[in-house]
Design a protein around this motif. Structure first.
Motif, short mmCIF file in Angstrom:
data_model
loop_
_atom_site.label_atom_id
_atom_site.label_comp_id
_atom_site.label_asym_id
_atom_site.label_seq_id
_atom_site.Cartn_x
_atom_site.Cartn_y
_atom_site.Cartn_z
N UNK A 181 0.83 -1.21 0.00
CA UNK A 181 0.00 0.00 0.00
C UNK A 181 0.86 1.26 0.00
N UNK A 182 2.04 1.20 0.60
CA UNK A 182 2.95 2.34 0.52
C UNK A 182 3.44 2.55 -0.91
N UNK A 183 3.69 1.45 -1.62
CA UNK A 183 4.11 1.56 -3.02
C UNK A 183 2.98 2.13 -3.88
N UNK A 184 1.74 1.74 -3.58
CA UNK A 184 0.60 2.29 -4.32
C UNK A 184 0.50 3.80 -4.11
N UNK A 185 0.72 4.26 -2.86
CA UNK A 185 0.70 5.70 -2.59
C UNK A 185 1.82 6.39 -3.36
N UNK A 186 3.01 5.82 -3.35
CA UNK A 186 4.13 6.41 -4.07
C UNK A 186 3.83 6.51 -5.57
N UNK A 187 3.22 5.47 -6.12
CA UNK A 187 2.86 5.50 -7.55
C UNK A 187 1.85 6.60 -7.84
N UNK A 188 0.90 6.79 -6.93
CA UNK A 188 -0.08 7.86 -7.08
C UNK A 188 0.60 9.23 -7.09
N UNK A 189 1.59 9.41 -6.23
CA UNK A 189 2.30 10.68 -6.17
C UNK A 189 3.15 10.92 -7.42
N UNK A 190 3.72 9.84 -7.96
CA UNK A 190 4.47 9.98 -9.21
C UNK A 190 3.55 10.43 -10.32
N UNK A 191 2.37 9.84 -10.39
CA UNK A 191 1.42 10.25 -11.44
C UNK A 191 0.95 11.68 -11.24
N UNK A 192 0.89 12.12 -9.98
CA UNK A 192 0.41 13.47 -9.68
C UNK A 192 1.43 14.53 -10.04
N UNK A 193 2.71 14.27 -9.79
CA UNK A 193 3.74 15.30 -9.99
C UNK A 193 5.07 14.66 -10.31
N UNK A 194 5.23 14.07 -11.49
CA UNK A 194 6.47 13.35 -11.79
C UNK A 194 7.72 14.21 -11.75
#
Length: 288
Positions: free
Chosen positions: A222-235
């Motif tokens: 779930x931490x990796x999922x959050x990190x992926x969401x943040x990458x998509x938000x502001x790469x």
């Protein structure tokens, strides 16, 4: 005596090769205590983890550059940070602990050594949070040097302090994905506040501390999922760090090789990984 477990004793090499000039944007150096004593008012005591240990890990992982963050364990005595930055010869940047009464000459000396940020704690286990006046005083000290403010929050803290973050005239870097409480779900007020702050344009976030965010370690899914969401938000404004040697934790300590191996899942596009590991830290931390 140490009251923290220290880093993983035998991290494995990553399963993929990091790009040239890859940066660990959040790591620490502790001691050796006989040379760099710990602060008397520290709230935890880690085992020694000197620069040589960090450098050995980075060789294993394929990391060439790093941002060394001053820990509350050493307080405002930056002797170990000065030593590490000098050893890095331009490969390292630093984040300092600056107080309202810090001498401006000391801030200038830190800048010359390679420091590019000041860290503010809003986590009760590390002491009282700074007041608005204290934050203003720190901003006045560091702004002439173009430093960022690194904010260490947890739980719902990023939502509670969102307006303060928006008001700051400096670049802001959120440590450890805001240490948001993922038991509240991936669309909690804290997560949404973090994403809205990223939309402002000069707020950055470190994809570090996955073990601190995960709800069911040793799984970091779930931490990796959050990190992926943040990458998509502001790469263009995400950074990655190990948080080595993983201070002030109880129980589970991640294998740093596992943390590197999460990156292709977090950022499947190699171009995004190049941004996260090379381009973004070069811009954010003023690397040569």
């Amino acid at each position: 005596m140490p009251d923290n477990p220290g880093p993983h004793p035998d991290p494995h090499p990553p399963s993929w090769a990091l790009p040239a000039r890859a940066c660990d944007a959040h790591c620490h150096v502790f001691g050796p205590v006989d040379r760099f004593p710990y602060a008397a008012d520290r709230t935890f005591t880690p085992p020694d983890s000197p620069l040589a240990d960090l450098q050995a890990l980075h060789r294993l992982l394929g990391v060439e550059r790093a941002v060394i963050v001053q820990s509350a364990v050493h307080g405002t005595d930056h002797a170990s940070l000065y030593s590490a930055l000098a050893d890095g010869a331009g490969r390292y940047r630093g984040v300092a602990l600056v107080r309202p009464d810090t001498d401006p000459a000391e801030v200038a000396r830190l800048h010359e050594a390679g420091v590019r940020g000041a860290r503010l704690h809003f986590t009760p286990h590390l002491g009282a949070a700074p007041t608005a006046d204290e934050i203003d005083a720190v901003v006045r000290l560091v702004a002439p040097h173009g430093w960022h403010l690194a904010l260490h929050v947890a739980g719902n803290g990023i939502a509670e302090h969102a307006e303060m973050v928006r008001s700051l005239p400096t670049r802001v870097v959120i440590d450890h994905m805001g240490r948001v409480d993922l038991t509240a779900g991936p669309r909690s007020p804290a997560v949404e506040s973090l994403r809205r702050l990223l939309d402002t344009g000069d707020v950055w976030v470190k994809l570090s501390g996955a073990d601190r965010v995960a709800t069911a370690p040793p799984s970091l899914a779930d931490a990796a999922d959050l990190a992926a969401l943040l990458v998509r938000s502001a790469p263009d404004r995400v950074l990655w760090g190990t948080d080595f040697p993983h201070p002030n934790v109880r129980g589970f300590v991640p294998d740093d090789g596992d943390l590197v191996d999460l990156l292709p899942k977090i950022a499947p596009d190699p171009a995004d990984r190049e941004r996260i590991l090379v381009d973004n830290p070069t811009t954010c931390f003023d690397f040569p």
